[in-house]
Design a protein around this motif. Structure first.
Motif, PDB file in Angstrom:
ATOM      1  N   VAL A 260      -4.309   1.766  18.635  1.00  0.00           N
ATOM      2  CA  VAL A 260      -4.190   1.646  17.176  1.00  0.00           C
ATOM      3  C   VAL A 260      -3.929   0.202  16.787  1.00  0.00           C
TER       4      VAL A 260
ATOM      5  N   LEU B  70      -7.113  -1.956  17.516  1.00  0.00           N
ATOM      6  CA  LEU B  70      -8.234  -1.607  16.641  1.00  0.00           C
ATOM      7  C   LEU B  70      -8.041  -2.183  15.240  1.00  0.00           C
ATOM      8  N   LEU B  71      -6.836  -1.997  14.684  1.00  0.00           N
ATOM      9  CA  LEU B  71      -6.611  -2.493  13.328  1.00  0.00           C
ATOM     10  C   LEU B  71      -6.662  -4.011  13.292  1.00  0.00           C
TER      11      LEU B  71
ATOM     12  N   LEU C 149     -10.141  -5.295  13.274  1.00  0.00           N
ATOM     13  CA  LEU C 149     -10.777  -5.246  11.954  1.00  0.00           C
ATOM     14  C   LEU C 149     -10.470  -6.525  11.188  1.00  0.00           C
TER      15      LEU C 149
ATOM     16  N   PRO D  85      -3.735  -7.065   4.221  1.00  0.00           N
ATOM     17  CA  PRO D  85      -3.115  -5.737   4.262  1.00  0.00           C
ATOM     18  C   PRO D  85      -3.452  -4.954   5.528  1.00  0.00           C
ATOM     19  N   ILE D  86      -4.637  -5.182   6.094  1.00  0.00           N
ATOM     20  CA  ILE D  86      -5.012  -4.468   7.328  1.00  0.00           C
ATOM     21  C   ILE D  86      -4.123  -4.933   8.468  1.00  0.00           C
TER      22      ILE D  86
ATOM     23  N   LEU E 265      -0.763  -3.399   8.001  1.00  0.00           N
ATOM     24  CA  LEU E 265      -0.768  -1.985   8.387  1.00  0.00           C
ATOM     25  C   LEU E 265      -0.744  -1.845   9.906  1.00  0.00           C
TER      26      LEU E 265
ATOM     27  N   PHE F 170       2.723  -2.677  11.151  1.00  0.00           N
ATOM     28  CA  PHE F 170       3.672  -1.632  10.764  1.00  0.00           C
ATOM     29  C   PHE F 170       3.528  -0.412  11.671  1.00  0.00           C
ATOM     30  N   LEU F 171       2.277   0.050  11.823  1.00  0.00           N
ATOM     31  CA  LEU F 171       2.037   1.230  12.661  1.00  0.00           C
ATOM     32  C   LEU F 171       2.467   0.970  14.096  1.00  0.00           C
TER      33      LEU F 171
ATOM     34  N   ALA G 128     -17.447  -1.559   6.861  1.00  0.00           N
ATOM     35  CA  ALA G 128     -17.406  -2.237   5.568  1.00  0.00           C
ATOM     36  C   ALA G 128     -16.254  -1.738   4.723  1.00  0.00           C
ATOM     37  N   THR G 129     -15.832  -2.578   3.821  1.00  0.00           N
ATOM     38  CA  THR G 129     -14.857  -2.158   2.819  1.00  0.00           C
ATOM     39  C   THR G 129     -15.039  -3.046   1.591  1.00  0.00           C
ATOM     40  N   MET G 130     -14.172  -2.848   0.605  1.00  0.00           N
ATOM     41  CA  MET G 130     -14.277  -3.676  -0.584  1.00  0.00           C
ATOM     42  C   MET G 130     -13.561  -5.000  -0.334  1.00  0.00           C
TER      43      MET G 130
ATOM     44  N   MET H 158     -11.510  -8.128  -1.291  1.00  0.00           N
ATOM     45  CA  MET H 158     -10.539  -8.363  -2.361  1.00  0.00           C
ATOM     46  C   MET H 158     -10.947  -9.519  -3.256  1.00  0.00           C
TER      47      MET H 158
ATOM     48  N   PHE I 274     -14.750  -8.480  -4.778  1.00  0.00           N
ATOM     49  CA  PHE I 274     -14.764  -7.199  -5.464  1.00  0.00           C
ATOM     50  C   PHE I 274     -16.054  -6.460  -5.140  1.00  0.00           C
TER      51      PHE I 274
END
Lengths: 383, 387
Positions: free
Chosen positions: B32, B35-36, B39, B252-253, B256, B259-260, B332-334, B336, B339
């Motif tokens: 985990v 992997l994060l 990203l 933020p990734i 996260l 944190f995890l 993919a993602t949005m 920041m 946008f």
């Protein structure tokens, strides 16, 4: 000594192990609940009645494409609408000293916006009138006001990130009680003036007469501007926010996938340690068998112990998450990134279900072993 | 004298059930985490991979991204003939005034819409971005409502196949080609003719300028000249610098992931401690025997720590291996800043692998430390007597 106290004594005779087992269950369930809450927050927008009544009209191309201001006359003639106002996301940096501003600034027509913000409390009638009268004033959500220690009468400076103009606004009132108490609202006229009257607005924000009327209104608006140079997409505020969820793309799937991995990983280790506690007592179980305890009774003993430990862990982890997120101000802690962070009964249910499964699984292996082994064999076991 | 390595190794094998559980548990924690972080590394890599070090990018002061920037046409006429700007063989200044438009387009799998970044680009702009190559089809022709979409976006959005067309604004565009940005931020863009873009979307303003200065020194001079001129309110910087900073989405990734990892490892430490306490408990007599034989306390502690550390290391390797399966996988993602949908790849870098392994070993050692100390403290005689 009766059965329950025997089970309790057994569970607690190695206090350190009981504690570690409970804590690791608690930790995993706390994490599970936290991830669920965060995921819900990202994918499930605020759902009050108002968000179905309020409608947002944006350019069909995308949100970033402005709309012609002249559309207002057409919208005004569409039946079923109580109020409509320009609604332009200014997106400025407060004081210019931050990289990222946690609250939105919207340019509206104050007079026209009043029915749309009727749930805002804390602003007196005089303050509202003062806001309407003073083109350079604004009303501000209490959360943002608290965060920066602002009060009525203070001035706020913004650097435009999207619009090529800077703003200086005077706070006319501070509101609370809306779905999002962070936003700032100021005069569209003031923005127009600074931009040299470009004749455009960001979006239109309107209030439908009733829930039943809302979908009809969006249809009428979409049709009214079909095949014009600026086609629009009208949708309820709720649908609008849901549209953002689609934009998160794979990240959503990734987070839900990861929460499964997290839970699986922790279940794995916990099950292993908890069943170890019983494996170690193999000889004892054989003695119990020898003195006449039935297989079924032994199963109850084993199951009750691991089930109890798992449930206690769930109580601590899921209950702890519930208590924690209910009592901290998540809006303040995450600078408004998360608003609600609400632990729903479903999530608690899920956590307890996982705990039950865990209790069952960790009892399963030892139970099979106990059933298989004869008394003599069990008595011979050394570890 | 130290205990032989084999002792730790064999001990782990004897209680294979809990060993497997511990190894797998730690493997998943590391998985985990890696992997994060991969990203986030992918987003950073795609940003830092973008641009030509010779180019200067100009956007409006205060804009976080090109797509949110507006520059007037008058500004272009004023800047265009600055002597720091290089000229091509026809004597034209090498400056490209681009227009960026966000278009909300339907996804291929009918799961809603997302914003796509359309770049109205000039011939100069294409020369200034040699990273961008044609992957299939041909380039657009001005005035024919043609568009070239990123090959990576074509996998994600409806009607992005060559020969297909989609409607946005007042125009219907035909896709005539696929572009390949070579793992840069351009992989998240669609290109069309600048003037056509401006007229279709009624844009009077430009979004950004991309400039090739005559040389390095002229570039520095140009940056100060544009920034100092108060009429413009523009921000000029090297193109590579501009893109390197576009990593807000990664933050933020990363957070996260951290944190995890921390939360999960606490759970894993508890579990590892439980296992090792049990291991020590079951081996009380054995440890007593070792002490009688003359092995010192620290040898016992070392052997146990080795056992825990080794298990964790195996878990770490396994976790990294599972994460590595996703290396290079496109997602993919949005974004920041823009946008819009940004495409990038999972990047399991050597640094991340090392971090993951170190992380695993630390979890293993912490989980083993207290049980090991307990083992060392066992009074020899009573340990020998215990069953």
């Amino acid at each position: 000594m009766n059965l329950p106290s025997f089970i309790l004594k057994n569970a607690l005779r190695n206090k350190r192990r009981a504690l570690l087992s409970v804590l690791s269950v608690a930790m995993s369930l706390f994490l599970l609940v936290t991830l669920q809450v965060a995921l819900r927050e990202l994918t499930n927008p605020i759902n009050d009645e108002g968000s179905s009544l309020r409608i947002i009209v944006r350019n069909k191309v995308s949100l970033a494409q402005p709309l012609p201001a002249r559309q207002l006359q057409t919208i005004d003639r569409i039946p079923g609408i109580v109020a409509v106002t320009p609604f332009s996301f200014y997106g400025g940096l407060y004081k210019g000293d931050e990289k990222f501003t946690s609250f939105a600034q919207f340019a509206v027509d104050p007079q026209r916006s009043l029915p749309l913000i009727s749930d805002a409390k804390g602003v007196t009638k005089e303050q509202l009138e003062a806001w309407i009268a003073d083109r350079t004033s604004c009303i501000l959500g209490k959360m943002t006001a608290d965060r920066y220690g602002l009060k009525v009468g203070d001035r706020m400076q913004f650097t435009g990130q999207i619009y090529p103009c800077d703003l200086e606004l005077k706070i006319a009132g501070i509101y609370y009680g809306t779905a999002d108490d962070r936003n700032l609202m100021f005069h569209q006229k003031y923005l127009d003036e600074l931009l040299g009257n470009p004749g455009t607005v960001g979006t239109w924000w309107l209030l439908a007469a009733s829930i039943a009327e809302a979908p009809l209104v969006t249809d009428r608006i979409n049709k009214a501007f079909a095949n014009t140079s600026a086609e629009v997409r009208a949708e309820s505020e709720r649908a609008f926010v849901l549209g953002f969820v689609s934009m998160w793309a794979n990240i959503k799937t990734l987070i839900s996938g990861i929460s499964i991995v997290v839970v699986f990983a922790l279940i794995l280790v916990t099950v292993s340690t908890m069943s170890m506690a019983i494996r170690e007592r193999f000889r004892e179980l054989a003695i119990l068998k020898a003195i006449g305890f039935k297989r079924r009774e032994l199963f109850v003993l084993i199951l009750a112990e691991s089930f109890g430990l798992a449930m206690f862990g769930a109580l601590l982890g899921a209950g702890g998450a519930w208590a924690l997120f209910n009592n901290i101000n998540i809006q303040k802690m995450t600078n408004g990134m998360f608003l609600m962070f609400e632990v729903t009964p479903q999530m608690l249910g899920l956590a307890f279900a996982v705990a039950a499964l865990l209790g069952l699984l960790s009892a399963l292996l030892p139970m099979i072993n106990v059933a298989r082994t004869s008394v003599v064999q069990g008595l011979k076991t050394l570890d | 004298m130290a205990l032989p390595l084999n002792y730790s190794f064999r001990n782990a094998l004897v209680r294979w059930r809990s060993t497997i559980a511990t190894v797998l548990g730690i493997a998943l924690v590391v998985f985990v985490f890696v992997l994060l972080q991969s990203l986030a590394a992918g987003i950073e890599k795609s940003s830092s991979n973008t641009g030509d070090p010779r180019n200067i990018m100009v956007v409006r002061k205060g804009s976080t991204a090109e797509s949110a920037s507006l520059i007037s046409r008058q500004t272009l006429t004023e800047i265009r003939y600055f002597e720091e700007i290089a000229r091509n063989e026809n004597g034209e200044p090498i400056i490209s005034a681009d227009v960026l438009v966000l278009a909300s387009l339907p996804r291929r799998d009918n799961s809603g819409e997302a914003n796509v970044l359309l770049r109205g680009v000039t011939a100069r702009g294409m020369e200034l971005r040699p990273q961008v190559k044609l992957a299939a089809g041909r380039w657009f022709e001005a005035g024919k409502r043609e568009i070239v979409v990123s090959a990576k976006l074509a996998k994600r959005f409806a009607n992005f196949g060559i020969g297909q067309s989609f409607k946005t604004g007042s125009a219907t565009f035909t896709v005539v080609g696929w572009l390949d940005g070579g793992g840069s931020a351009f992989d998240s863009e669609c290109w069309l003719d600048a003037d056509e873009c401006r007229s279709t979307f009624e844009r009077d303003m430009y979004s950004s300028f991309l400039i090739r200065p005559t040389d390095e020194a002229a570039g520095e001079k140009l940056i100060t000249r544009i920034e100092a001129d108060r009429r413009f309110k523009l921000k000029a910087e090297k193109e590579v610098e501009y893109y390197r900073k576009q990593t807000m989405t990664a933050a933020p990734i990363k957070w996260l992931g951290g944190f995890l990892a921390v939360m999960m490892s606490v759970g894993a430490v508890f579990a590892a401690m439980n296992t090792m306490y049990a291991a020590v408990g079951a081996r009380t007599r054995e440890i007593g025997t070792l002490r009688v034989l003359g092995f010192r306390r620290r040898a016992v502690v070392a052997a146990l720590l080795l056992e825990g550390g080794l298990l964790a290391l195996v878990g770490g390797v396994l976790g990294c291996a599972i994460a590595f399966y996703w290396n290079g996988y496109t997602t993919a993602t949005m974004g920041m800043e823009t946008f819009s949908e940004i495409v990038f790849e999972f990047r399991v870098t050597p640094k991340l692998v090392l971090e993951g392994l170190a992380f695993a070993v630390i979890v293993g050692l912490i989980g083993t430390l207290f049980p090991a100390i307990r083992a060392a403290r066992l009074p020899v005689i009573s340990a020998l007597k215990s069953i």
